[in-house]
Design a protein around this motif. Structure first.
Motif, PDB file in Angstrom:
ATOM      1  N   LEU A 186      40.601  42.622  31.980  1.00  0.00           N
ATOM      2  CA  LEU A 186      39.798  41.584  32.628  1.00  0.00           C
ATOM      3  C   LEU A 186      40.509  41.094  33.874  1.00  0.00           C
ATOM      4  CD1 LEU A 186      37.489  39.357  32.539  1.00  0.00           C
ATOM      5  CD2 LEU A 186      39.116  37.972  31.250  1.00  0.00           C
ATOM      6  N   ALA A 187      39.737  40.871  34.956  1.00  0.00           N
ATOM      7  CA  ALA A 187      40.296  40.282  36.176  1.00  0.00           C
ATOM      8  C   ALA A 187      39.213  39.437  36.831  1.00  0.00           C
ATOM      9  CB  ALA A 187      40.789  41.359  37.129  1.00  0.00           C
ATOM     10  N   LYS A 188      39.647  38.340  37.502  1.00  0.00           N
ATOM     11  CA  LYS A 188      38.653  37.384  37.994  1.00  0.00           C
ATOM     12  C   LYS A 188      38.819  36.991  39.460  1.00  0.00           C
ATOM     13  CE  LYS A 188      39.779  34.779  34.471  1.00  0.00           C
ATOM     14  NZ  LYS A 188      39.883  33.668  33.501  1.00  0.00           N
ATOM     15  N   ASN A 189      39.889  37.387  40.116  1.00  0.00           N
ATOM     16  CA  ASN A 189      40.131  36.991  41.499  1.00  0.00           C
ATOM     17  C   ASN A 189      41.097  38.010  42.115  1.00  0.00           C
ATOM     18  OD1 ASN A 189      42.826  36.049  40.603  1.00  0.00           O
ATOM     19  ND2 ASN A 189      41.633  34.436  39.637  1.00  0.00           N
ATOM     20  N   PRO A 190      41.318  37.956  43.429  1.00  0.00           N
ATOM     21  CA  PRO A 190      42.134  39.004  44.057  1.00  0.00           C
ATOM     22  C   PRO A 190      43.496  39.221  43.418  1.00  0.00           C
ATOM     23  CG  PRO A 190      41.018  37.725  45.746  1.00  0.00           C
ATOM     24  CD  PRO A 190      40.726  37.040  44.436  1.00  0.00           C
ATOM     25  N   ALA A 191      44.220  38.141  43.115  1.00  0.00           N
ATOM     26  CA  ALA A 191      45.545  38.305  42.511  1.00  0.00           C
ATOM     27  C   ALA A 191      45.447  38.965  41.145  1.00  0.00           C
ATOM     28  CB  ALA A 191      46.242  36.950  42.405  1.00  0.00           C
TER      29      ALA A 191
ATOM     30  N   GLN B 158      44.540  42.674  41.516  1.00  0.00           N
ATOM     31  CA  GLN B 158      45.658  43.492  41.971  1.00  0.00           C
ATOM     32  C   GLN B 158      46.628  43.766  40.838  1.00  0.00           C
ATOM     33  OE1 GLN B 158      45.020  44.121  45.563  1.00  0.00           O
ATOM     34  NE2 GLN B 158      45.869  45.900  44.527  1.00  0.00           N
ATOM     35  N   GLU B 159      46.891  42.749  40.011  1.00  0.00           N
ATOM     36  CA  GLU B 159      47.785  42.940  38.861  1.00  0.00           C
ATOM     37  C   GLU B 159      47.171  43.902  37.855  1.00  0.00           C
ATOM     38  OE1 GLU B 159      50.964  42.802  36.361  1.00  0.00           O
ATOM     39  OE2 GLU B 159      50.858  41.965  38.387  1.00  0.00           O
ATOM     40  N   ALA B 160      45.880  43.733  37.550  1.00  0.00           N
ATOM     41  CA  ALA B 160      45.225  44.608  36.571  1.00  0.00           C
ATOM     42  C   ALA B 160      45.175  46.044  37.064  1.00  0.00           C
ATOM     43  CB  ALA B 160      43.821  44.090  36.272  1.00  0.00           C
ATOM     44  N   LEU B 161      44.922  46.234  38.350  1.00  0.00           N
ATOM     45  CA  LEU B 161      44.881  47.595  38.900  1.00  0.00           C
ATOM     46  C   LEU B 161      46.228  48.302  38.757  1.00  0.00           C
ATOM     47  CD1 LEU B 161      42.734  46.943  42.086  1.00  0.00           C
ATOM     48  CD2 LEU B 161      42.118  48.459  40.194  1.00  0.00           C
ATOM     49  N   SER B 162      47.311  47.513  38.815  1.00  0.00           N
ATOM     50  CA  SER B 162      48.638  48.114  38.658  1.00  0.00           C
ATOM     51  C   SER B 162      48.880  48.601  37.228  1.00  0.00           C
ATOM     52  CB  SER B 162      49.726  47.107  39.051  1.00  0.00           C
ATOM     53  OG  SER B 162      49.851  46.085  38.080  1.00  0.00           O
TER      54      SER B 162
ATOM     55  N   VAL C  69      31.439  44.819  37.887  1.00  0.00           N
ATOM     56  CA  VAL C  69      31.441  43.535  38.585  1.00  0.00           C
ATOM     57  C   VAL C  69      30.064  42.880  38.482  1.00  0.00           C
ATOM     58  CG1 VAL C  69      31.710  42.389  40.814  1.00  0.00           C
ATOM     59  CG2 VAL C  69      33.232  44.262  40.202  1.00  0.00           C
ATOM     60  N   ASN C  70      30.032  41.650  37.993  1.00  0.00           N
ATOM     61  CA  ASN C  70      28.847  40.806  38.048  1.00  0.00           C
ATOM     62  C   ASN C  70      29.075  39.697  39.065  1.00  0.00           C
ATOM     63  OD1 ASN C  70      27.717  42.335  36.029  1.00  0.00           O
ATOM     64  ND2 ASN C  70      27.779  40.744  34.464  1.00  0.00           N
ATOM     65  N   GLY C  71      28.015  38.984  39.389  1.00  0.00           N
ATOM     66  CA  GLY C  71      28.129  37.868  40.330  1.00  0.00           C
ATOM     67  C   GLY C  71      27.435  36.625  39.809  1.00  0.00           C
ATOM     68  N   GLN C  72      27.583  36.359  38.509  1.00  0.00           N
ATOM     69  CA  GLN C  72      26.981  35.167  37.926  1.00  0.00           C
ATOM     70  C   GLN C  72      27.851  33.945  38.225  1.00  0.00           C
ATOM     71  OE1 GLN C  72      25.869  35.804  33.775  1.00  0.00           O
ATOM     72  NE2 GLN C  72      25.460  37.972  34.169  1.00  0.00           N
ATOM     73  N   VAL C  73      27.352  32.761  37.875  1.00  0.00           N
ATOM     74  CA  VAL C  73      28.063  31.517  38.204  1.00  0.00           C
ATOM     75  C   VAL C  73      29.502  31.520  37.695  1.00  0.00           C
ATOM     76  CG1 VAL C  73      28.116  29.025  37.832  1.00  0.00           C
ATOM     77  CG2 VAL C  73      25.964  30.145  38.434  1.00  0.00           C
ATOM     78  N   PRO C  74      29.781  31.923  36.438  1.00  0.00           N
ATOM     79  CA  PRO C  74      31.181  31.914  35.984  1.00  0.00           C
ATOM     80  C   PRO C  74      32.083  32.885  36.742  1.00  0.00           C
ATOM     81  CG  PRO C  74      29.672  32.009  34.108  1.00  0.00           C
ATOM     82  CD  PRO C  74      28.862  32.274  35.333  1.00  0.00           C
ATOM     83  N   ASP C  75      31.480  33.929  37.344  1.00  0.00           N
ATOM     84  CA  ASP C  75      32.268  34.906  38.103  1.00  0.00           C
ATOM     85  C   ASP C  75      32.533  34.427  39.527  1.00  0.00           C
ATOM     86  OD1 ASP C  75      31.892  36.960  36.011  1.00  0.00           O
ATOM     87  OD2 ASP C  75      29.829  36.982  36.723  1.00  0.00           O
ATOM     88  N   GLY C  76      31.675  33.525  40.010  1.00  0.00           N
ATOM     89  CA  GLY C  76      31.600  33.242  41.436  1.00  0.00           C
ATOM     90  C   GLY C  76      30.526  34.129  42.034  1.00  0.00           C
TER      91      GLY C  76
ATOM     92  N   VAL D 144      38.612  50.391  31.425  1.00  0.00           N
ATOM     93  CA  VAL D 144      37.538  49.542  31.931  1.00  0.00           C
ATOM     94  C   VAL D 144      38.166  48.288  32.522  1.00  0.00           C
ATOM     95  CG1 VAL D 144      35.564  48.097  31.347  1.00  0.00           C
ATOM     96  CG2 VAL D 144      35.786  50.362  30.324  1.00  0.00           C
ATOM     97  N   LEU D 145      37.847  48.025  33.788  1.00  0.00           N
ATOM     98  CA  LEU D 145      38.300  46.819  34.466  1.00  0.00           C
ATOM     99  C   LEU D 145      37.059  46.047  34.880  1.00  0.00           C
ATOM    100  CD1 LEU D 145      40.389  44.983  35.755  1.00  0.00           C
ATOM    101  CD2 LEU D 145      40.529  46.561  37.677  1.00  0.00           C
ATOM    102  N   ALA D 146      36.917  44.822  34.377  1.00  0.00           N
ATOM    103  CA  ALA D 146      35.685  44.072  34.600  1.00  0.00           C
ATOM    104  C   ALA D 146      35.987  42.614  34.899  1.00  0.00           C
ATOM    105  CB  ALA D 146      34.782  44.177  33.365  1.00  0.00           C
ATOM    106  N   ASN D 147      35.071  41.971  35.639  1.00  0.00           N
ATOM    107  CA  ASN D 147      35.215  40.532  35.810  1.00  0.00           C
ATOM    108  C   ASN D 147      34.543  39.796  34.647  1.00  0.00           C
ATOM    109  OD1 ASN D 147      32.520  40.802  36.644  1.00  0.00           O
ATOM    110  ND2 ASN D 147      32.778  39.623  38.527  1.00  0.00           N
ATOM    111  N   TYR D 148      34.539  38.470  34.690  1.00  0.00           N
ATOM    112  CA  TYR D 148      34.335  37.677  33.474  1.00  0.00           C
ATOM    113  C   TYR D 148      33.053  38.020  32.704  1.00  0.00           C
ATOM    114  CZ  TYR D 148      33.860  33.752  30.320  1.00  0.00           C
ATOM    115  OH  TYR D 148      33.692  33.000  29.195  1.00  0.00           O
ATOM    116  N   THR D 149      31.878  37.840  33.315  1.00  0.00           N
ATOM    117  CA  THR D 149      30.650  38.050  32.540  1.00  0.00           C
ATOM    118  C   THR D 149      30.414  39.530  32.264  1.00  0.00           C
ATOM    119  OG1 THR D 149      29.171  38.104  34.476  1.00  0.00           O
ATOM    120  CG2 THR D 149      29.628  35.947  33.491  1.00  0.00           C
TER     121      THR D 149
END
Length: 417
Positions: free
Chosen positions: A304-309, A312-316, A329-336, A396-401
């Motif tokens: 899980l990753a939610k912002n640039p930092a 970048q850490e998760a990709l490593s 990647v989703n773009g719902q309210v909890p994701d931004g 699998v690398l995904a943002n919050y929702t």
């Protein structure tokens, strides 16, 4: 005396209503119901957090990245002292905090993950004995706002709680600024993989100069403090010559920094460093993060990753020898809802890996991957994206929702056989 005897009549009514709502949510198959229970409880008695938090020894954990992991490690370390109230699911706003405290109402100690924006009023309610400050980097600008504004609010919170011990990451410029004037600070060299949001001093606006791991402001005496705790690839080092071997179940250098701060907090609360390290080392996944699940012919490792930092850490952590990589990647309210941050993330280093862009905003991601020169395909449904990978190991690398919804879909698939 039972802690529940200190709850007012209105507070007890709120807790009964919350329990009923949680039960109904579970029966309806809508999840554990802790959030709806907490929301209803606070509607009935807005002072309930203060009632539940009083007379406990509480650690508040906050920062842009690593809150859930560090809280889980802190709770594990504090469990060497006795029962601990904490969130199991990363619900770090008021309703989730009330749910955690009410479900462990007799626990004398609490380890609470708290959203950065909520730290001031939560700290006023629970009067924490320790506050753990992990890092401050750019997050969801449409929800959180500018990072320097968060730094100023947290600095005011620290000043308002002079008796709290601040466990602060001295490798993070903004966190150091938050804690710099505090009366009781434990400095931890927890690392700072992302420095793009700390190019200038948050106090003077002057440039920050880095000299190896040391940093300083060019216009004042504001500089990296000497750490009380630090670590290398093998050991955690602490005050009075403390050296403790530390081998974690969780991957990544960031998690070693998280563990260092968790241990430092537990030691402040009275735990032995050796016991705290051993307990933190047992944490293997956090609400599904870092877990590996079998989905048909695919062994799926979830990140899980939610912002640039965080990205970048998760990709490593991605294993370049895997058979497939699904980025969702989703773009719902909890994701931004503003995904412009995708252009701050370096996706360029994937070669020879089958990459699939997925999620509701998979097209936005596909555009970014195209400009990064990453060969990829587009399949918006993450479960179908996994199915399209060659049999074997899939990251699998995904943002919050996207992460949440994929976990739900995988559980439903497993239930249906």
């Amino acid at each position: 005396m039972s802690r529940s005897t200190g709850i007012t009549t209105r507070g007890k009514l709120a807790l009964r209503a919350a329990a009923a709502a949680s039960w109904a949510s579970q029966k309806a198959g809508r999840g554990k119901g802790s959030m709806i229970g907490g929301l209803i409880a606070l509607k009935i008695d807005p002072s309930l957090m203060t009632q539940l938090g009083r007379d406990r020894r509480t650690v508040v954990v906050t920062g842009t990245n690593g809150k859930s992991t560090t809280t889980r490690m802190t709770a594990a370390a504090l469990a060497t002292l006795g029962d601990v109230a904490t969130q199991a699911d990363g619900a770090n706003m008021d309703a989730g905090i009330v749910a955690a405290l009410s479900s462990h109402i007799e626990a004398p100690v609490a380890a609470l993950e708290v959203d950065e924006l909520h730290v001031p009023h939560v700290s006023d309610a629970v009067n924490p004995e320790a506050i753990v400050l992990l890092n401050l980097t750019r997050d969801q600008l449409d929800r959180v706002g500018e990072i320097n504004m968060i730094e100023r609010k947290l600095r005011a919170c620290v000043a308002a709680h002079p008796d709290a011990v601040i466990i602060a990451n001295c490798d993070d410029v903004l966190v150091t600024s938050v804690a710099y004037d505090a009366k009781n600070v434990v400095w931890v060299a927890a690392g700072s993989g992302w420095v793009g949001d700390a190019t200038s001093c948050p106090r003077t606006g002057e440039p920050i100069v880095w000299e190896g791991t040391h940093w300083r402001s060019t216009g004042s005496d504001f500089a990296r403090p000497e750490p009380d705790w630090w670590l290398d690839d093998d050991n955690l080092y602490g005050p009075d010559g403390q050296v403790t071997p530390m081998s974690l179940a969780l991957p990544g250098t960031a998690n070693r920094g998280n563990a260092a701060q968790a241990v430092a907090a537990a030691v402040v609360m009275g735990a032995r460093a050796e016991d705290a390290v051993a307990a933190a080392s047992t944490v293997r996944d956090v609400a599904g993060r870092y877990s590996t699940v079998q989905v048909g012919p695919h062994s799926v490792h979830m990140l899980l990753a939610k912002n640039p930092a965080g990205w970048q850490e998760a990709l490593s952590m991605i294993d370049p020898t895997v058979d497939g990589l699904v980025i969702a990647v989703n773009g719902q309210v909890p994701d931004g809802e503003d995904l412009s941050w995708l252009w701050d993330v370096r996706f360029e280093h994937f070669e020879g890996v089958k990459v699939i862009a997925a999620g509701e905003r998979g097209t936005d991601l596909a555009v970014r991957l195209t400009y990064a020169g990453v060969d990829h395909t587009l399949e918006r449904n993450p479960l179908r994206a996994i199915a399209s990978c060659p049999p074997g190991r899939v990251e699998v690398l995904a943002n919050y929702t996207a992460f949440r919804d994929l976990n739900t879909a995988i559980a439903k698939e497993a239930h249906n056989g």
